[in-house]
Scaffold this active site. Structure first.
Site, mmCIF file in Angstrom:
data_model
loop_
_atom_site.group_PDB
_atom_site.id
_atom_site.type_symbol
_atom_site.label_atom_id
_atom_site.label_comp_id
_atom_site.label_asym_id
_atom_site.label_seq_id
_atom_site.Cartn_x
_atom_site.Cartn_y
_atom_site.Cartn_z
ATOM 1 N N THR A 109 0.978 -1.434 -0.116
ATOM 2 C CA THR A 109 0.006 -0.151 -0.086
ATOM 3 C C THR A 109 1.033 1.145 -0.083
ATOM 4 O O THR A 109 1.864 1.202 0.583
ATOM 5 C CB THR A 109 -0.856 0.095 1.289
ATOM 6 N N ARG B 218 -13.452 -7.428 -0.709
ATOM 7 C CA ARG B 218 -12.551 -7.352 0.340
ATOM 8 C C ARG B 218 -11.850 -6.134 0.365
ATOM 9 O O ARG B 218 -11.653 -5.340 -0.342
ATOM 10 C CB ARG B 218 -11.189 -8.423 -0.144
ATOM 11 N N GLY C 107 -8.849 -4.330 2.739
ATOM 12 C CA GLY C 107 -8.060 -4.347 3.629
ATOM 13 C C GLY C 107 -7.794 -3.184 4.727
ATOM 14 O O GLY C 107 -8.746 -2.646 5.209
ATOM 15 N N ASP C 108 -6.861 -3.093 5.273
ATOM 16 C CA ASP C 108 -6.601 -1.982 6.493
ATOM 17 C C ASP C 108 -6.475 -0.486 5.931
ATOM 18 O O ASP C 108 -6.837 0.506 6.794
ATOM 19 C CB ASP C 108 -5.547 -2.250 7.470
ATOM 20 N N THR D 270 1.656 -1.036 5.968
ATOM 21 C CA THR D 270 1.292 -1.789 4.659
ATOM 22 C C THR D 270 1.467 -3.157 5.044
ATOM 23 O O THR D 270 1.912 -3.615 5.750
ATOM 24 C CB THR D 270 2.588 -1.155 3.668
ATOM 25 N N GLY E 50 -2.734 -6.424 5.811
ATOM 26 C CA GLY E 50 -3.881 -5.621 6.274
ATOM 27 C C GLY E 50 -4.882 -6.564 7.250
ATOM 28 O O GLY E 50 -5.524 -6.190 8.269
#
Length: 306
Positions: A164, A192, A194-195, A215, A218
């Site tokens: 990320t 989906r 992620g963080d 990064t 996540g």
């Protein structure tokens, strides 16, 4: 000061120049990260990123103003670049914190964002080649009307694309902020998140104490609230080094689910910074600049074990 991961190279200097000129941190970071999102050679973010299991691009992003603690975030957004700018629009123009999917795309249209072509031809080629290898002839004939979960488990992100793009900044007014953007896990199950768009997990900022962003995996930082843990530890009087160490210890406590590497980027309100590599096999680098430096430097993250 400005801190970002290695993939920030297309836009890091843009943000530095804006900060030097007195621009506020969030718009300066959004301007820089937009260049990352449009750069095809960056293979984890924006146009150069990777599609989900169905061959569709879904983008995530988040912004946080550490002085007001206002947040804007978007997830699983189709056909939109730069998605970090869309997250900023959510923060500025809606009472909500996060929009996802078709709703986020509708809001993008309202705010004047074009409907973009976002699937890079090479990403499309590699996506199908990897997917085709895992399918039976019967599955290939019926695709996409087949169960995707078994394929998601089998492929498990073969490109290991988890970098990320994260920017953390302190502007001339001593305001801290964070901006993130990603195309997410390659070959992910559609929808989906992620963080990266999750405040407290992939990013968090409080100008009184510090800011952090993560990064790579996540699925782990969402379970631990990693970025918020670091800023909270700073608030409780821990040093930056100890705050990051605490967050890594929490990650190490996880024994189930998908476990892999995590990279933590963090700074405190006193101008210290730290970038650590937890369990990533490869060398991790990051960009750093502050007002004492003539130009930005690409540095190596420290490996850390709990």
């Amino acid at each position: 000061m400005l801190l970002a991961n290695a993939e920030a190279w297309p836009g890091f200097d843009t943000t530095v120049d804006l900060l030097k000129g007195g621009e506020a941190g969030i718009p300066a970071m959004v301007a820089g990260i937009a260049k990352v999102e449009r750069e095809a050679r960056v293979r984890s973010v924006g146009y150069g990123g990777w599609p989900n299991m169905l061959g569709e691009m879904e983008f995530d992003a988040g912004v946080m103003d550490g002085t007001t603690r206002d947040v804007g975030a978007v997830g699983a957004v189709p056909a939109t670049l730069p998605v970090s700018a869309l997250a900023y629009e959510v923060m500025r123009h809606l009472p909500h914190v996060m929009l996802t999917g078709a709703g986020a795309r509708r809001f993008a249209t309202e705010r004047g964002f074009a409907v973009d072509e976002v699937l890079h031809p090479d990403s499309k080629r590699v996506w199908w080649e990897k997917l085709e290898q895992q399918m039976t002839p019967q599955q290939r004939a019926a695709f996409p009307d087949i169960p995707l979960a078994p394929l998601s488990t089998a492929i498990t992100d073969p490109e290991r694309v988890r970098d990320t793009t994260v920017f953390l900044a302190r502007d001339a007014g001593a305001n801290l902020g964070a901006v993130t953007s990603t195309s997410g896990w390659a070959w992910k199950y559609p929808g989906r998140l992620g963080d990266s768009p999750i405040p407290g997990a992939g990013f968090y900022a409080d100008s009184r104490f510090g800011a952090a962003a993560c990064t790579h995996t996540g699925e782990m930082t969402m379970r631990c609230g990693t970025s918020r843990s670091i800023v909270l530890a700073l608030r409780l009087g821990h040093s930056l080094e100890d705050a990051v160490k605490l967050a890594v210890e929490e990650l190490a406590e996880l024994k189930s689910g998908f476990l892999a590497g995590v990279v933590i980027h963090a700074m405190d309100a006193q101008g210290n910074h730290q970038v650590v590599n937890y369990r990533c096999d490869e060398e991790i680098r990051y960009w750093y600049w502050d007002e004492r430096m003539d130009k930005a430097e690409l540095r190596v993250a420290a490996r850390i074990n709990p």
